[in-house]
Write a protein that holds these residues in place. Structure first.
Motif, PDB file in Angstrom:
ATOM      1  N   LEU A 464       0.841  -1.116   0.060  1.00 41.28           N
ATOM      2  CA  LEU A 464      -0.085   0.067  -0.081  1.00 41.28           C
ATOM      3  C   LEU A 464       0.863   1.209   0.086  1.00 41.28           C
ATOM      4  O   LEU A 464       2.048   1.400   0.695  1.00 41.28           O
ATOM      5  CB  LEU A 464      -1.084   0.078   1.221  1.00 41.28           C
ATOM      6  N   GLU A 465       0.356   2.314  -0.622  1.00 42.70           N
ATOM      7  CA  GLU A 465       1.029   3.470  -0.785  1.00 42.70           C
ATOM      8  C   GLU A 465       0.683   4.450   0.208  1.00 42.70           C
ATOM      9  O   GLU A 465      -0.607   4.932   0.485  1.00 42.70           O
ATOM     10  CB  GLU A 465       0.784   4.195  -2.048  1.00 42.70           C
ATOM     11  N   ASN A 466       1.601   4.900   1.209  1.00 35.50           N
ATOM     12  CA  ASN A 466       1.368   6.121   2.281  1.00 35.50           C
ATOM     13  C   ASN A 466       1.866   7.290   1.643  1.00 35.50           C
ATOM     14  O   ASN A 466       2.846   7.503   0.942  1.00 35.50           O
ATOM     15  CB  ASN A 466       1.942   5.606   3.478  1.00 35.50           C
ATOM     16  N   VAL A 467       1.369   8.449   2.192  1.00 36.15           N
ATOM     17  CA  VAL A 467       1.621   9.777   1.784  1.00 36.15           C
ATOM     18  C   VAL A 467       1.823  10.643   3.015  1.00 36.15           C
ATOM     19  O   VAL A 467       1.049  10.342   3.974  1.00 36.15           O
ATOM     20  CB  VAL A 467       0.501  10.476   0.666  1.00 36.15           C
ATOM     21  N   PRO A 468       2.616  11.602   3.075  1.00 40.03           N
ATOM     22  CA  PRO A 468       2.656  12.539   4.144  1.00 40.03           C
ATOM     23  C   PRO A 468       1.557  13.377   4.136  1.00 40.03           C
ATOM     24  O   PRO A 468       1.076  14.075   3.203  1.00 40.03           O
ATOM     25  CB  PRO A 468       3.824  13.289   4.095  1.00 40.03           C
ATOM     26  N   LEU A 469       0.965  13.693   5.249  1.00 37.16           N
ATOM     27  CA  LEU A 469      -0.304  14.522   5.370  1.00 37.16           C
ATOM     28  C   LEU A 469       0.127  16.175   5.092  1.00 37.16           C
ATOM     29  O   LEU A 469      -0.748  16.829   4.620  1.00 37.16           O
ATOM     30  CB  LEU A 469      -1.025  14.418   6.744  1.00 37.16           C
ATOM     31  N   ALA A 470       1.449  16.287   5.508  1.00 35.52           N
ATOM     32  CA  ALA A 470       1.772  17.633   5.830  1.00 35.52           C
ATOM     33  C   ALA A 470       1.799  18.251   4.041  1.00 35.52           C
ATOM     34  O   ALA A 470       1.775  19.448   3.612  1.00 35.52           O
ATOM     35  CB  ALA A 470       3.264  17.778   6.103  1.00 35.52           C
ATOM     36  N   ASP A 471       1.827  17.289   3.006  1.00 41.79           N
ATOM     37  CA  ASP A 471       1.691  17.653   1.545  1.00 41.79           C
ATOM     38  C   ASP A 471       0.558  18.139   1.340  1.00 41.79           C
ATOM     39  O   ASP A 471       0.353  18.900   0.089  1.00 41.79           O
ATOM     40  CB  ASP A 471       2.230  16.590   0.702  1.00 41.79           C
ATOM     41  N   TYR A 472      -0.610  18.157   1.950  1.00 39.14           N
ATOM     42  CA  TYR A 472      -1.950  18.393   1.536  1.00 39.14           C
ATOM     43  C   TYR A 472      -2.348  19.573   2.603  1.00 39.14           C
ATOM     44  O   TYR A 472      -3.619  19.964   2.550  1.00 39.14           O
ATOM     45  CB  TYR A 472      -2.711  17.191   1.776  1.00 39.14           C
ATOM     46  N   LYS A 473      -1.608  19.974   3.339  1.00 39.16           N
ATOM     47  CA  LYS A 473      -1.832  21.000   4.244  1.00 39.16           C
ATOM     48  C   LYS A 473      -2.483  22.200   3.654  1.00 39.16           C
ATOM     49  O   LYS A 473      -3.649  22.609   4.273  1.00 39.16           O
ATOM     50  CB  LYS A 473      -0.663  21.357   5.100  1.00 39.16           C
ATOM     51  N   ASP A 474      -1.951  22.749   2.773  1.00 38.59           N
ATOM     52  CA  ASP A 474      -2.423  23.866   2.049  1.00 38.59           C
ATOM     53  C   ASP A 474      -3.862  23.755   1.259  1.00 38.59           C
ATOM     54  O   ASP A 474      -4.799  24.391   1.406  1.00 38.59           O
ATOM     55  CB  ASP A 474      -1.443  24.403   0.841  1.00 38.59           C
ATOM     56  N   GLN A 475      -4.094  22.523   0.673  1.00 36.73           N
ATOM     57  CA  GLN A 475      -5.280  22.063   0.177  1.00 36.73           C
ATOM     58  C   GLN A 475      -6.286  22.000   1.013  1.00 36.73           C
ATOM     59  O   GLN A 475      -7.449  22.399   0.831  1.00 36.73           O
ATOM     60  CB  GLN A 475      -5.219  20.875  -0.789  1.00 36.73           C
ATOM     61  N   LEU A 476      -6.128  21.534   2.289  1.00 31.85           N
ATOM     62  CA  LEU A 476      -7.104  21.124   3.186  1.00 31.85           C
ATOM     63  C   LEU A 476      -7.475  22.615   3.997  1.00 31.85           C
ATOM     64  O   LEU A 476      -8.687  22.474   4.200  1.00 31.85           O
ATOM     65  CB  LEU A 476      -6.711  19.947   4.243  1.00 31.85           C
ATOM     66  N   VAL A 477      -6.428  23.371   4.247  1.00 33.70           N
ATOM     67  CA  VAL A 477      -6.810  24.566   4.870  1.00 33.70           C
ATOM     68  C   VAL A 477      -7.778  25.309   3.906  1.00 33.70           C
ATOM     69  O   VAL A 477      -8.706  26.107   4.492  1.00 33.70           O
ATOM     70  CB  VAL A 477      -5.609  25.526   5.458  1.00 33.70           C
ATOM     71  N   GLN A 478      -7.788  25.331   2.444  1.00 36.37           N
ATOM     72  CA  GLN A 478      -8.391  26.047   1.603  1.00 36.37           C
ATOM     73  C   GLN A 478      -9.769  25.366   1.475  1.00 36.37           C
ATOM     74  O   GLN A 478     -10.714  26.114   1.411  1.00 36.37           O
ATOM     75  CB  GLN A 478      -7.700  25.916   0.203  1.00 36.37           C
ATOM     76  N   LEU A 479      -9.802  24.291   1.838  1.00 34.66           N
ATOM     77  CA  LEU A 479     -11.224  23.282   1.484  1.00 34.66           C
ATOM     78  C   LEU A 479     -11.860  23.769   2.909  1.00 34.66           C
ATOM     79  O   LEU A 479     -13.198  23.734   2.603  1.00 34.66           O
ATOM     80  CB  LEU A 479     -10.860  21.638   1.658  1.00 34.66           C
TER      81      LEU A 479
END
Length: 669
Positions: A464-479
């Motif tokens: 399974l592929e895991n990804v760092p949550l920090a990479d999506y910080k900007d997108q999630l704050v915008q959402l």
């Protein structure tokens, strides 16, 4: 954790309650063995007409030394000390040593599967052996004669009623188990003593000389294979270890002397009766002769059948409850698929698994209908448990090495008990064609399911592929601040198998951002870790990048803790709000004044194996088999205690390994 500490402290004390629990739960299996052990040994040698004094002395000596070596020395004095915070059993022992070597999962799986398989046979054997005592009562014989159909009907009725009441819990009935078993063991001792007075010189059989001599005696028609019948006297030793957590080691120590004395006196009493009966021509032609009931005075036969039946029911109840616990532990170790569990009473650790209950009932009834008599059941009984004991010895060796026991002591234990148990395994192997194949087939089926579960889990974790949550910080704050999108939930919760700090599976971010952007105030990523300790209840918090809208929670729960996710998470969020790590989540509409926590919505992702997965044929079969098991077992929302919560199931393709790249080529019409 304070409750767990108090519980462990209580279990470390010798109390009247603990003593009664030990008598009622721990010794059920081994305590009912006098119902069939001597009967099986005599029948295996050709019946009452073919036994001699030396044969009886040797047989009862073998029984005594088997109980002493395997039960007293190995289990009571040594194995009970290998407890996991007060809990026992092969899976508890495995969790203590699994960091020693990865291959130790193999003996744990084999031992667990064979223990479950043999446990399925125990209720059928014990209840049938007890009810067959009715044939010894003249009134019953005059009405029904030798009609085995009546016995079968009574046995199936008792077994069915026993399984039927499991869903209601057995706490109230369980309180009577201890006193009844106290009466049972006292009865064993009294009837034994009454018969021993016929010939007190019988105690010379305590010398191991007689045990060794009978193995090589011409009077022993079974030869080495007599050990198959003798072994039945100690089959409950593994159950004794599994039930350690119910009574505590000190309460077992306080009661084992009384239990062993009662068992030995009864076996010697049966031997004394056999020595006297072999000279009685009226008894030589008896079929289905059971010395346990025959040695009782006729006026006590009805009492003997009643108390034996109650003891058999109690022994069966203990094994059924033990099977639930064993399966529950296996599930949390990823060795079995998730099954819906309930806790029908206030007793700590009592669990009810309806699927297991149904399977156990069906197998027990099937065993009774297939074998039809206790004689034939005894021929199949005990084969699988010899394998369990061997596996426990292997794990116990690794435990002794772990606690820095001198290697020569650990090796001596392994070789001595290993050779002893392997001898019983070889002697029991002759039972295979006489019905032992039934338990072997059941054990292999359980082992196959375990293999699928653990193998599929490892394949999935590897690829399974895991990804760092920090990479999506900007997108999630915008959402979270996107007013054009309807708020999906105040608290959006995803379950993740990724234990690495700050990471989750890529499919989770795909669900939030790609499948349908889901706006929430706080995104929670919850990882549940099952610990080696049975009653751990802890959590850690990871505020991703110092934010208050991306939080990963790791729940550390003991392998015996019920995973009530909604209860745990609401407590965690409340504590974080009170500490200021998460903003107060105001609610305009609520039935709870001053509520600081908003609504929760749980997203559970169901996987479907993608056709683009690049696995070999064997691994593809394993993953497909696991997904099929998941479809026929408990729903995830029930497993995590989310039945009454707002839950949404999303289906995503499970890509494992490298995806196959297929490029379409455009051609002219």
């Amino acid at each position: 954790m304070e409750v767990n500490h108090d519980r462990r402290s209580h279990m470390n004390k010798v109390t009247l309650g603990g003593i009664l629990v030990a008598l009622g739960v721990v010794y059920g299996d081994i305590g009912t063995s006098p119902l069939y052990v001597m009967k099986a040994i005599v029948k295996g040698n050709g019946g009452l007409a073919n036994i001699s004094e030396n044969f009886i002395l040797g047989s009862v000596s073998l029984v005594f030394w088997t109980i002493t070596i395997l039960t007293t020395i190995k289990y009571v004095l040594i194995t009970l000390r290998a407890d996991n915070h007060g809990e026992g059993g092969i899976f508890s022992l495995y969790t203590l040593v699994r960091k020693q070597a990865k291959w130790l999962i193999v003996p744990a799986m084999i031992g667990g599967a064979t223990l479950l398989a043999d446990g399925m046979l125990t209720p059928a054997v014990t209840v049938t052996s007890a009810i067959e005592g009715l044939k010894e009562i003249p009134v019953f014989s005059s009405f029904f004669g030798e009609n085995q159909h009546i016995i079968i009907v009574i046995v199936i009725t008792i077994i069915s009623a026993l399984f039927l009441i499991q869903r209601f819990g057995s706490e109230t009935v369980g309180k009577m188990f201890g006193p009844i078993m106290m009466v049972w063991f006292t009865t064993l001792a009294i009837f034994g003593i009454v018969n021993i007075t016929r010939d007190v010189t019988l105690f010379r059989a305590l010398s191991p000389h007689y045990a060794i001599a009978v193995l090589f005696s011409d009077e022993n028609k079974m030869g080495f294979f007599i050990l198959g019948g003798v072994f039945l006297a100690t089959t409950g030793a593994e159950a004794l270890y599994s039930d350690l957590g119910h009574a505590g080691r000190k309460n077992i120590y306080a009661t084992w002397g009384f239990v062993k004395l009662s068992l030995v006196l009864n076996y010697f009493g049966q031997a004394a009766w056999l020595l006297d009966a072999k000279n009685d021509s009226r008894l030589l032609a008896m079929k289905d002769m059971n010395p346990f009931f025959q040695m009782m005075p006729k006026q006590f036969l009805i009492y003997g059948v009643v108390i034996a039946t109650l003891a058999a029911i109690i022994a069966s109840q203990a094994l059924i409850s033990g099977s639930y616990t064993l399966v529950s532990e296996a599930i949390k170790l990823n060795l079995l698929p998730r099954l819906h569990s309930r806790y029908p009473s206030s007793s700590k650790g009592q669990v009810y698994i309806s699927t297991v209950n149904t399977i156990l009932w069906a197998v027990c009834v099937g065993v009774v209908l297939f074998f039809r008599s206790s004689d034939r059941m005894e021929a199949a009984y005990g084969l699988a448990i010899t394998v369990t004991m061997l596996m426990t010895t292997i794990l116990l060796y690794n435990y002794l090495i772990k606690i820095h026991c001198p290697k020569w002591v650990a090796m001596g234990m392994l070789l001595f008990f290993g050779a002893f148990e392997f001898s019983f395994f070889l002697s029991s192997a002759v039972k295979f064609m006489h019905g032992g194949f039934v338990t072997v087939i059941i054990a292999l089926a359980i082992l196959f399911v375990m293999f699928i579960c653990i193998r599929s889990y490892k394949i999935k974790m590897r690829l399974l592929e895991n990804v760092p949550l920090a990479d999506y910080k900007d997108q999630l704050v915008q959402l979270t601040h996107d007013a054009d999108r309807t708020k999906y939930a105040t608290n959006l919760v995803y379950l993740t198998n990724c234990a690495k700090p700050g990471q989750v599976e890529s499919k989770i971010m795909y669900s939030i951002l790609d499948k349908r952007p889901k706006r929430a105030d706080v995104y929670w990523f919850v990882n549940v870790v099952v610990t080696d300790e049975p009653y751990t209840a802890e959590y850690t918090v990871d505020n991703i990048g110092g934010t208050d809208y991306m939080i990963k929670i790791q729940l550390k729960l003991g392998f015996r803790v019920n995973q009530k996710l909604n209860v745990f998470l609401r407590q965690i969020v409340t504590e974080l709000v009170e500490s200021g790590e998460v903003d107060i989540q105001s609610r305009n509409y609520t039935t709870i004044p001053g509520r600081k926590v908003g609504d929760f919505r749980f997203i559970l992702i169901q996987e479907q194996l993608s056709m683009e997965t690049e696995l070999n044929s064997f691994e593809t079969f394993i993953m497909q088999a696991k997904l099929m098991l998941k479809r026929h077992t408990v729903e995830p929302e029930k497993w995590f205690g989310l039945n009454a919560s707002d839950v949404e199931i999303e289906y995503v393709p499970l890509f494992l390994g490298k995806r196959k790249d297929l490029v379409l080529k455009r051609v002219a019409k």
